[in-house]
Design an enzyme around this catalytic site. Structure first.
Site, mmCIF file in Angstrom:
data_model
loop_
_atom_site.group_PDB
_atom_site.id
_atom_site.type_symbol
_atom_site.label_atom_id
_atom_site.label_comp_id
_atom_site.label_asym_id
_atom_site.label_seq_id
_atom_site.Cartn_x
_atom_site.Cartn_y
_atom_site.Cartn_z
ATOM 1 N N ASP A 99 0.818 -1.167 -0.003
ATOM 2 C CA ASP A 99 -0.073 -0.472 -0.100
ATOM 3 C C ASP A 99 0.552 1.172 0.422
ATOM 4 O OD1 ASP A 99 -2.392 -1.729 0.155
ATOM 5 O OD2 ASP A 99 -2.622 -1.595 2.225
ATOM 6 N N ASP A 137 -13.408 -6.856 -4.992
ATOM 7 C CA ASP A 137 -13.951 -7.063 -4.454
ATOM 8 C C ASP A 137 -15.176 -7.537 -3.692
ATOM 9 O OD1 ASP A 137 -11.532 -5.884 -3.762
ATOM 10 O OD2 ASP A 137 -12.346 -3.746 -2.817
#
Lengths: 193, 251
Positions: free
Chosen positions: B11, B130
């Site tokens: 990230d 997702d």
């Protein structure tokens, strides 16, 4: 050494330039006839779709220049495929340097092939100090069939040509610039041919 | 034979890695380039950089980071997060990214998948999905799993493949962060349904979980973040274990 990467608007060529930079070589990007003709080594890259890439080559006249080059030339991925007779991708003619056709993988396997596969039956100085069954990174939906110009094979559903050679022309289906240390060795070998 | 891939995910915010990264021997654990080099050295097959920046300024920093990674790393990498136009993708590919991944923007404008794959080729278009299992049905969620939709995971997977995605990165919201294993039944169903590679994500906690994702989930690749960043699982040991379990990996 004067290395020129043919820049005809096809895909991510920065990675190849960076790979040479890591070897201490400042490779130039060019689509100029004189610059390409005078180079010691020519890299012919390609990412994207075959018929539109071929159209870009024809527009710039590079499709007639490249087959006449005398110095070592290395086609990478789609670059190699465009050096073949014809491709099923967009049903386009290629430059006909390698006497073989390019076909689409069957749906018996996942398409595109994406990831690390081995290169086998290595037959060229291009693979000096590279072990048989070394891993290379591949990402492609179309492949060159086996023929007698084949200098490496890979297996994905069936055997196909993962590298080709005719005289001063070399082509690899895998991406040496993304294939870790073995890929770097191959680029080094190409400079030393 | 094509090998199964292990992919660490980093990230990135404002050009730096976030989440506590606890990696021995790193001079600067916040530097994505140094961390990427370390992972490449230990046998990662690919890398994913997920931009979680909130501002335009921070996004510009992301492009500088991509350029630096491309300059120094000799394995492929994907960039995702906040990508919503052909122009965004052109810039990232120009900076040396090998693949880009889109998520919410693909759901809000599905035609973006077609545009990207025809302009840049399917091979560089990853669609991240997702999904969360709600009352037995897998539903697609947006914005990092916070916004539910009425779209079924499997319908959406078929559609993105049809529109030209080259790969699907499937994250199970039910499994993500649990360290209890990947969503193997859903993975197996996806793998049977579409003919493009599937990356499993969400739930990695142990080496066995990776074995299961490949053996039961039939995944083509498995992605994880914290188990790698905190050194709980070393990539080189993981790949040796996978190999012992007859899963083909690059050693």
């Amino acid at each position: 050494m004067n290395v020129v990467i043919v820049d005809y608007g096809a895909g991510n060529i920065k990675s190849i330039q960076f790979a040479f930079k890591r070897l201490g070589i400042d490779a130039k990007l060019s689509n100029h006839v004189e610059c390409i003709t005078k180079a010691d080594r020519v890299i012919f890259p390609g990412v994207g779709e075959a018929s539109s890439a071929m159209a870009m080559l024809e527009q710039s006249g590079l499709d007639t220049l490249i087959p006449q080059l005398k110095q070592p030339v290395l086609g990478i991925c789609l670059g190699m495929q465009l050096m073949c007779n014809a491709s099923e991708e967009g049903y386009t003619d290629g430059m006909g340097i390698f006497d073989v056709n390019v076909k689409r993988f069957s749906n018996d396997v996942k398409v595109p092939q994406m990831g690390w596969n081995t290169i086998d039956n290595l037959k060229s100085d291009l693979f000096r100090n590279i072990r048989e069954h070394e891993f290379m990174y591949l990402i492609h939906s179309f492949y060159a069939e086996m023929n007698d110009q084949c200098i490496a094979t890979s297996t994905y559903g069936m055997n196909y040509a993962s590298a080709l050679r005719k005289d001063n022309f070399y082509g690899v289906q895998f991406h040496p610039e993304k294939s870790s240390l073995a890929g770097e060795q191959l680029l080094k070998n190409f400079l030393e041919l | 034979m094509l090998r199964k891939r292990i992919i660490p995910c980093l990230d990135i915010k404002n050009g730096r890695t976030v989440k506590g990264i606890n990696f021995k021997g790193l001079r600067d654990a916040g530097d994505p380039v140094e961390l990427a080099k370390q992972y490449a050295h230990f046998g990662a097959d690919e890398l994913v950089f997920l931009d979680i920046s909130a501002t335009i300024e921070e996004r510009k920093t992301m492009r500088d980071m991509v350029l630096k990674v491309a300059e120094q790393i000799n394995i492929p990498f994907t960039v995702g997060g906040g990508i919503s136009s052909v122009e965004d993708v052109a810039q990232l590919l120009h900076c040396g990214a090998d693949k880009i991944s889109i998520n919410s923007s693909a759901v809000t404008s599905p035609n973006l998948i077609n545009e990207l794959s025809s302009k840049f080729g399917s091979q560089c278009v990853v669609v991240a999905i997702d999904a969360k299992q709600v009352d037995g049905e897998w539903m697609v969620h947006l914005a990092g799993g916070t916004i539910p939709t009425t779209i079924n995971l499997f319908d959406w997977a078929k559609e993105v493949a049809y529109r030209g995605a080259g790969e699907i990165l499937f994250t199970s919201m039910n499994n993500d962060g649990t360290k209890l294993g990947f969503a193997n039944p859903a993975l197996a169903q996806l793998s049977k349904l579409v003919n493009i590679p599937i990356i499993a994500s969400g739930g990695a906690g142990s080496t066995e979980h990776f074995v299961d994702a490949f053996k039961i989930g039939h995944a083509d690749a498995a992605l994880a973040a914290s188990v790698f960043h905190f050194g709980e699982i070393s990539i080189s040991d993981l790949k040796k274990e996978l190999n012992k379990n007859q899963i083909p990996v690059r050693l």
